[in-house]
Design an enzyme around this catalytic site. Structure first.
Site, mmCIF file in Angstrom:
data_model
loop_
_atom_site.group_PDB
_atom_site.id
_atom_site.type_symbol
_atom_site.label_atom_id
_atom_site.label_comp_id
_atom_site.label_asym_id
_atom_site.label_seq_id
_atom_site.Cartn_x
_atom_site.Cartn_y
_atom_site.Cartn_z
ATOM 1 C CG ASN A 149 -2.077 -0.845 1.252
ATOM 2 O OD1 ASN A 149 -2.722 -1.140 0.298
ATOM 3 N ND2 ASN A 149 -2.553 -1.472 2.326
ATOM 4 C CG HIS B 269 -6.568 -0.903 -3.084
ATOM 5 N ND1 HIS B 269 -5.895 0.059 -2.449
ATOM 6 C CD2 HIS B 269 -6.622 -1.900 -2.736
ATOM 7 C CE1 HIS B 269 -5.374 -0.862 -1.435
ATOM 8 N NE2 HIS B 269 -5.720 -1.823 -1.524
ATOM 9 C CB CYS C 275 -6.203 -5.459 -2.675
ATOM 10 S SG CYS C 275 -6.426 -5.245 -1.103
ATOM 11 C CG HIS C 276 -6.047 -11.463 -0.256
ATOM 12 N ND1 HIS C 276 -4.739 -11.051 -0.679
ATOM 13 C CD2 HIS C 276 -6.229 -12.643 0.003
ATOM 14 C CE1 HIS C 276 -4.092 -12.304 -1.057
ATOM 15 N NE2 HIS C 276 -5.004 -13.444 -0.596
#
Length: 271
Positions: free
Chosen positions: A148, A219, A169-170
């Site tokens: 990030n 994201h 991203c998870h």
């Protein structure tokens, strides 16, 4: 497909096991090499032992390597996964508390606002250093970045190196949490007391009840389809109705984006 996958930052207690679980359970990668790298030798040893055991228990048929020196692992890599941070806990807290003293509250302080600016300034040099090593040792490999702020780190790789990069991203778990919070009554779930971590727990429960299809990178991930696992019913129309009935302070940015684009983001306001 046999591939060599280098994971930089593998010793992370949250990220390491999660990404290993994804890779080791992917049958299409059977016979691949997973190369684990972390500056913390103790954390790296622990995650390497976990990887070896999971590889045996699940019959994944993969080769496990580990080193604190990424230059030993990068040659021949097709994919390089990064999840790193500089003094994460102490400095992330500082990123939130300093702006708060001046009246600026952030949802997370890592992906937007001043916290993200500080986070970028710390992590960009490290990501660029990895890109430089990739340019020398595996120039055709893809960089799969989880560090990030994901959009900014990916932009740094694109703008200042020759490496192919994409941000992942998870955070789909928050998508499950937002849907479950809106449809708690219908799903038979109890809403948590408002904090972000309570929402994550709700999302984990909801994965047994919901089937959500989502897509996106950097994201910018959106929920494309929401269904009841038990009946196959399309829940998107009901979700939209229930979300509109919630107090305006529940995920306000997510809801504004939903109104603008007609699809609900899966990452939540914090991302």
């Amino acid at each position: 497909m046999k591939a060599k996958i280098v994971i930089i930052g593998a010793g992370s207690a949250s990220f390491g096991p999660a990404i290993l679980g994804d890779i080791l359970q992917c049958r299409s990668l059977e016979g691949s090499t997973i190369a684990l790298c972390d500056l913390n030798a103790q954390g790296l040893e622990l995650i390497a032992r976990l990887a070896e055991r999971a590889n045996r228990e699940w019959g994944a048929g993969m080769r496990i390597e580990a080193s604190t020196e990424r230059t030993e692992l990068l040659p021949g890599a097709q994919f390089v996964i990064t999840s790193i941070a500089v003094e994460r806990e102490r400095l992330w807290r500082q990123d939130w508390e300093v702006p708060a003293r001046y009246g600026m509250r952030q949802p997370l302080g890592e992906n937007g606002g001043p916290g993200a600016a500080f986070h970028t300034a710390r992590n960009a040099p490290a990501i660029l250093s990895i890109c430089r090593d990739m340019e020398r040792l595996c120039p055709d490999a893809w960089l799969l970045n989880f560090t990030n702020p994901v959009p900014r780190m990916t932009l740094v790789a694109h703008r200042y190196s020759r490496i192919k990069a994409v941000g992942l991203c998870h955070q789909i778990g928050m998508g499950y949490a937002i849907v479950a919070y809106a449809l708690a009554k219908e799903l038979g779930l109890e809403r948590p007391a408002g904090d972000e971590w309570g929402l994550y727990g709700l999302g984990h429960q909801a994965q047994e009840l919901l089937d959500i299809k989502a897509a996106g990178i950097n994201h910018f991930t959106f929920m494309l389809d929401i269904r009841d696992k038990r009946t196959g019913e399309d829940l998107y129309p009901l979700f939209k109705k229930r979300l509109a009935e919630l107090p305006p302070d529940f995920q306000p940015l997510t809801r504004r984006i939903y109104d603008a684009f007609g699809l609900c983001p899966a990452t939540g306001d914090g991302h």
